[in-house]
Design an enzyme around this catalytic site. Structure first.
Site, PDB file in Angstrom:
ATOM      1  N   CYS A 114       0.832  -1.207   0.000  1.00 54.95           N
ATOM      2  CA  CYS A 114       0.000   0.000   0.000  1.00 54.95           C
ATOM      3  C   CYS A 114       0.867   1.257   0.000  1.00 54.95           C
ATOM      4  O   CYS A 114       0.634   2.177  -0.784  1.00 54.95           O
ATOM      5  CB  CYS A 114      -0.921  -0.018   1.216  1.00 54.95           C
ATOM      6  SG  CYS A 114      -2.076   1.367   1.282  1.00 54.95           S
ATOM      7  N   CYS A 211      -6.556  -2.923   7.128  1.00 53.23           N
ATOM      8  CA  CYS A 211      -7.749  -2.100   6.901  1.00 53.23           C
ATOM      9  C   CYS A 211      -8.853  -2.821   6.138  1.00 53.23           C
ATOM     10  O   CYS A 211     -10.034  -2.588   6.392  1.00 53.23           O
ATOM     11  CB  CYS A 211      -7.366  -0.807   6.194  1.00 53.23           C
ATOM     12  SG  CYS A 211      -6.700  -1.021   4.527  1.00 53.23           S
TER      13      CYS A 211
END
Length: 390
Positions: A114, A211
């Site tokens: 990410c 997440c």
């Protein structure tokens, strides 16, 4: 101690800074400090996945509530704020790769992917489009100018908050345009600053989960995207004995002892995962000891070319897990001339898919020198685990 913001710009009013605002206290304080100092601040929040599910969860970064919190902070600071839909990019670059890695028998780190892709590569491009000089984030890592004019990344002042392990894939070009104002601060001081700035997130809990993993159940995500990762197979001892059946390779990682579902007189640990054969291999603890690591996708931030550092057998420090301290190592070249890492004191539980992160020995392991993804681990010449990154 307040951060020195002069390396962001000496004329704040004419210096635009994009702040990556996750909705948490750290990035909110960065935005608040820069706005208070008079910089032209623009807040940007990324929508990375289905907010309908995320908004109902606590403890995950970038969830639906976080977007509202980031917007609330921006409103209070009087700065513009944009929400960018990166959902398709995030799915392709992070979630799909995460599932592929588990299906291949690896133990991936999605936060590295990410940061490497949507948070830095793509967001830096957005910052440039917005006319910003730099992109600032709330990561706990330090950024300082080096004697040769480049920028170096360094471990944070508060050791248990340091995030340099997850930022090893940051390129030299990216480092030039990135700033991390919280690298020299303690978390308690950051929260105190949030209260001083009147930010509504001053007491907001830190994010804990991956997440996009609901409730921390990563297996549900992996099996939905890659059903083969949940197919049962044999648990095999290093001596060749079949000891039982496993529930799918995605449920296991190197060094795991609990949850194997087998009963043996001596403690056994996962020492290798062969996804192609659907085998989980187990052995005694001493079989976890590793002295050499092979890597792929290496990012190098050193002062000389990587192959030159390997030829000189440069001493470094490495971390093979985010929670472990740096340990002495040496850069070498294997029989094929590829970079490899020799662990001078050995390590246990080195898992393919995790990162081996390099630190500069001359700086006492303070400066980040890059790293790579582990694909091979060897003990005293004996091959324990190898795979090709999907």
């Amino acid at each position: 101690m307040l951060p020195d913001l002069t390396d962001i710009g000496t004329d704040p009013a004419s210096t635009r800074v994009v702040v990556a605002m996750s909705g948490g206290v750290d990035s909110s304080v960065v935005a608040g400090l820069l706005a208070r100092a008079g910089f032209d601040v623009v807040g940007v929040t990324l929508q990375l996945y289905d907010q309908g599910e995320a908004a109902r969860r606590k403890g995950a970064c970038c969830a639906g509530q976080d977007i509202y919190d980031a917007r609330d902070v921006a409103d209070r600071l009087g700065i513009p704020h944009y929400v960018l839909d990166y959902e398709s990019r995030f799915r392709e670059e992070v979630i799909e790769r995460f599932a592929d890695s588990y299906a291949a028998g690896f133990t991936p780190i999605p936060c590295v992917d990410c940061n490497r892709t949507v948070k830095f590569r793509d967001l830096l491009a957005t910052a440039e489009d917005l006319g910003a000089s730099v992109l600032a984030t709330g990561h706990y890592v330090a950024s300082r100018a080096l004697p040769d004019g480049r920028r170096g990344l360094f471990r944070a002042a508060e050791e248990n908050r340091d995030q340099s392990y997850f930022l090893y894939a940051t390129t030299q070009a990216q480092a030039t345009k990135l700033r991390f104002p919280l690298g020299g601060m303690r978390k308690s001081d950051v929260r105190a600053l949030a209260a001083e700035l009147g930010l509504p997130v001053a007491d907001k809990p830190d994010s804990q989960d991956i997440c996009f993993v609901p409730g921390g159940d990563y297996a549900e995500v992996v099996e939905r995207l890659r059903p083969e990762a949940g197919e049962a197979g044999d648990i095999v001892h290093l001596d060749g004995r079949v000891l039982g059946r496993h529930r799918g390779v995605m449920h296991y990682t190197i060094g795991q002892r609990k949850g194997l579902g087998i009963s043996t007189p001596e403690p056994l640990y996962v020492v290798a995962i062969d996804a192609a054969r659907r085998e989980v291999r187990v052995g005694p603890r001493e079989a976890l000891a590793v002295r050499s690591i092979g890597l792929t996708d290496i990012n190098w931030l050193g002062d000389v070319p990587l192959l030159d550092a390997c030829a000189a057998e440069q001493d470094i420090y490495v971390k093979v897990r985010s929670t472990r301290p740096p340990t002495p190592a040496r850069l070498l070249r294997d029989a094929d001339g590829a970079p490899t890492v020799e662990l001078l004191a050995g390590e246990e539980g080195v898992a393919p898919g995790q990162a081996c992160v390099f630190y500069d020995a001359a700086s006492g392991a303070a400066r980040l020198l890059g790293g790579g993804t582990i694909v091979r681990a060897e003990r005293a010449g004996r091959h324990l685990a190898a795979a090709q990154v999907a």
